[in-house]
Motif scaffolding. Sequence first.
Motif, PDB file in Angstrom:
ATOM      1  N   LEU A   7      28.800   7.086  -5.175  1.00 17.39           N
ATOM      2  CA  LEU A   7      29.243   7.257  -3.685  1.00 17.39           C
ATOM      3  C   LEU A   7      30.490   7.145  -3.516  1.00 17.39           C
ATOM      4  O   LEU A   7      31.443   7.656  -3.026  1.00 17.39           O
ATOM      5  N   LEU A   8      31.223   6.134  -4.219  1.00 15.89           N
ATOM      6  CA  LEU A   8      32.541   5.635  -4.296  1.00 15.89           C
ATOM      7  C   LEU A   8      33.318   6.670  -5.348  1.00 15.89           C
ATOM      8  O   LEU A   8      34.337   7.292  -4.509  1.00 15.89           O
ATOM      9  N   LEU A   9      32.912   7.428  -6.226  1.00 16.96           N
ATOM     10  CA  LEU A   9      33.517   8.515  -6.861  1.00 16.96           C
ATOM     11  C   LEU A   9      33.583   9.779  -6.182  1.00 16.96           C
ATOM     12  O   LEU A   9      34.534  10.259  -5.714  1.00 16.96           O
ATOM     13  N   GLN A  10      32.427   9.928  -5.215  1.00 13.86           N
ATOM     14  CA  GLN A  10      32.361  10.912  -4.239  1.00 13.86           C
ATOM     15  C   GLN A  10      33.345  10.946  -3.090  1.00 13.86           C
ATOM     16  O   GLN A  10      33.935  11.668  -2.660  1.00 13.86           O
ATOM     17  N   ILE A  11      33.472   9.580  -2.787  1.00 16.58           N
ATOM     18  CA  ILE A  11      34.592   9.204  -1.810  1.00 16.58           C
ATOM     19  C   ILE A  11      35.969   9.540  -2.267  1.00 16.58           C
ATOM     20  O   ILE A  11      36.818  10.135  -1.683  1.00 16.58           O
ATOM     21  N   GLY A  12      36.117   8.972  -3.472  1.00 17.86           N
ATOM     22  CA  GLY A  12      37.549   9.154  -4.302  1.00 17.86           C
ATOM     23  C   GLY A  12      37.885  10.655  -4.373  1.00 17.86           C
ATOM     24  O   GLY A  12      38.787  11.152  -4.123  1.00 17.86           O
ATOM     25  N   SER A  13      36.817  11.411  -4.715  1.00 18.23           N
ATOM     26  CA  SER A  13      36.880  12.772  -4.907  1.00 18.23           C
ATOM     27  C   SER A  13      37.303  13.575  -3.774  1.00 18.23           C
ATOM     28  O   SER A  13      38.164  14.276  -3.427  1.00 18.23           O
ATOM     29  N   ALA A  14      36.655  13.002  -2.560  1.00 13.19           N
ATOM     30  CA  ALA A  14      36.869  13.937  -1.227  1.00 13.19           C
ATOM     31  C   ALA A  14      38.666  13.369  -0.756  1.00 13.19           C
ATOM     32  O   ALA A  14      39.260  14.120  -0.255  1.00 13.19           O
ATOM     33  N   VAL A  15      38.905  11.889  -0.970  1.00 12.78           N
ATOM     34  CA  VAL A  15      40.097  11.608  -0.721  1.00 12.78           C
ATOM     35  C   VAL A  15      41.110  12.483  -1.648  1.00 12.78           C
ATOM     36  O   VAL A  15      42.231  12.862  -0.925  1.00 12.78           O
ATOM     37  N   ALA A  16      40.760  12.555  -2.773  1.00  8.86           N
ATOM     38  CA  ALA A  16      41.758  13.303  -3.689  1.00  8.86           C
ATOM     39  C   ALA A  16      41.915  14.901  -3.040  1.00  8.86           C
ATOM     40  O   ALA A  16      43.073  15.238  -3.199  1.00  8.86           O
ATOM     41  N   SER A  17      40.841  15.400  -2.810  1.00 13.54           N
ATOM     42  CA  SER A  17      40.991  16.893  -2.387  1.00 13.54           C
ATOM     43  C   SER A  17      41.789  16.822  -1.328  1.00 13.54           C
ATOM     44  O   SER A  17      42.815  17.614  -1.021  1.00 13.54           O
ATOM     45  N   LEU A  18      41.765  15.698  -0.134  1.00 13.02           N
ATOM     46  CA  LEU A  18      42.530  15.958   1.136  1.00 13.02           C
ATOM     47  C   LEU A  18      44.075  15.484   0.657  1.00 13.02           C
ATOM     48  O   LEU A  18      44.937  16.383   1.118  1.00 13.02           O
ATOM     49  N   ALA A 241      44.052  10.269   4.391  1.00 14.38           N
ATOM     50  CA  ALA A 241      43.391  11.009   3.547  1.00 14.38           C
ATOM     51  C   ALA A 241      42.002   9.881   3.087  1.00 14.38           C
ATOM     52  O   ALA A 241      40.976  10.540   3.127  1.00 14.38           O
ATOM     53  N   THR A 242      42.444   8.735   2.803  1.00 12.24           N
ATOM     54  CA  THR A 242      41.578   7.699   2.415  1.00 12.24           C
ATOM     55  C   THR A 242      40.403   7.482   3.635  1.00 12.24           C
ATOM     56  O   THR A 242      38.892   7.748   3.425  1.00 12.24           O
ATOM     57  N   LEU A 243      41.031   7.463   4.980  1.00 13.46           N
ATOM     58  CA  LEU A 243      39.976   6.991   6.032  1.00 13.46           C
ATOM     59  C   LEU A 243      39.025   8.423   6.152  1.00 13.46           C
ATOM     60  O   LEU A 243      38.102   8.194   6.276  1.00 13.46           O
ATOM     61  N   LEU A 244      39.784   9.625   6.437  1.00 12.02           N
ATOM     62  CA  LEU A 244      39.087  10.823   6.702  1.00 12.02           C
ATOM     63  C   LEU A 244      38.183  11.353   5.544  1.00 12.02           C
ATOM     64  O   LEU A 244      36.943  11.599   5.676  1.00 12.02           O
TER      65      LEU A 244
END
Lengths: 288, 234
Positions: A7-18, A241-244
């Motif tokens: 889950l954390l990696l997925q969040i990190g990945s979404a944040v990185a994309s943003l 980006a982190t929040l969204l």
Amino acid sequence: MDYLVILLLQIGSAVASLVLMSIGLAVIFGMMRVINLAHGEFLMLGGYAAITAFNHGVNLWLAMVVVAPLAVGLFGAVVERLVIRHLYGRLIDTMLATWGLSLAMIGFVTVVFGNTVSGISAPLGSLSIGAYRTGAYEIFLIGVAVLLLVAGWLVLRFTRYGLIARGTMQNPAMAAALGTNPSAVYAVTFAVGSALSGLAGGLLAPLSGVVPTIGAAYIAKAFITVISGGAAILSGTAIAATLLGAINTLATFAFTSVLGEVALLVAAVVLLRLLPQGITGRFFRRAL
Amino acid sequence: MLDIRGLSSGYHKIPIIFGVSFQVAAGEFVGILGHNGMGKTTLLRTIVGQLPATAGAIRFAGSDIAHAPTHRRARLGLGYVPQGRQIFPGLSVLDNMRMAAASAGLGDSVLDGVLDALPRLRSILGRPGGVLSGGEQQILALARCLCAEPKLILLDEPTEGIQPSIIEEIIEILQRLKGERGVTIVLVEQNLDFIRRLSDRVLIIQKGRMTGEIPPDHLGDDELVAEFVGMSAH
């Protein structure tokens, strides 16, 4: 436990994309107050530059990390000289011109490459964490996003160009009266912002593939991130980006990916209702 | 050093300055006295290049700069301390000065000399420009200008909104600059006492025209000055 890591990696990945999607826009909008509606197409161009170079035998990493930013950076420099330079301070005119540019780019790329999805498979294979598997390339992108933010901060904080860029951003007329040529600063800034968009487009291409109209998917999220971030280019983008990204991923995990996107948009709307100047318009005001 | 002939300018289509001419020799301290709205700031902004000259010539350090862009005039050695100070609010005191040195193509080595001349700034080098008091900002604006090592400094109302004790300090600083560095200065002001204590000669500007000059030996004569300016000396 494994589920949490994933889950954390997925969040990190979404944040990185943003972060990747919006960093070029943040630089150009934050430093120059120019709204580049062709931003999504700059990312698209980066994707095509990387894929085309790769298909012509260039090493994939070189294609993504060198060819894509270089090609789009040069393209941006030309656009600045031919279009943007003549429209400084004219917000609506700039938006109209860059919107026209985005349509022209979509049309041109469709003629050259056709209206089909091109793709390259993501390098680095996959990683297993307990019972789950995730792409190693996505973890690599998290590293790139962090690296870009740190490098950007170091440049703005410690280099001569960073100092001149910050001063010019705060008061271009005074910077000129001290001997800085603001239009030269803007030209470099626009080219750097374009190159960052090119890099992002190249790096995201293996994940999303590229079609001529992919810019539309990028630009909304990029704008939402930059506007939510507020005045501070780097920390604003990072925080927003982190929040969204976190809200998007959590809603996706809990419901579906469509609701994840909806949650991101709702969060942005609520955020801007409460903080119209963006997050760094209210907090961390002296940050970069 | 500075030779202005028949200079006219204004904002958009509204003319403010009408055919102003004056000369400044190297090492001279020239005051330009006038009330609010007489065109003092417009005159300086036209010399700096922030407003376009609609007629006339500006020669500075041997070249015609009437149509040169602002940054090129600055690079020729034209220094500007604007009205309202225009400090970069998000840059620290030190970075405001480094920005000036960098913009002039100079290294940070010039900063030490400037800080020696304006030691008050040493204790606040890390503070953001935006939180300084008006007086501190004014001294910083002067320091920033000096960091570009200008040949001529244009000073726009440095006493505006500044407490009297700092005004005294600014007078001392400017007298020292004049004496030790031999900097050429053009000062526009409406504070008669301030301009009188610093200037070698004083020009009068009224409604966008130069209407007279008070010779140096008459600057102490209150009645004569009042007659020239049309305002009472206080």
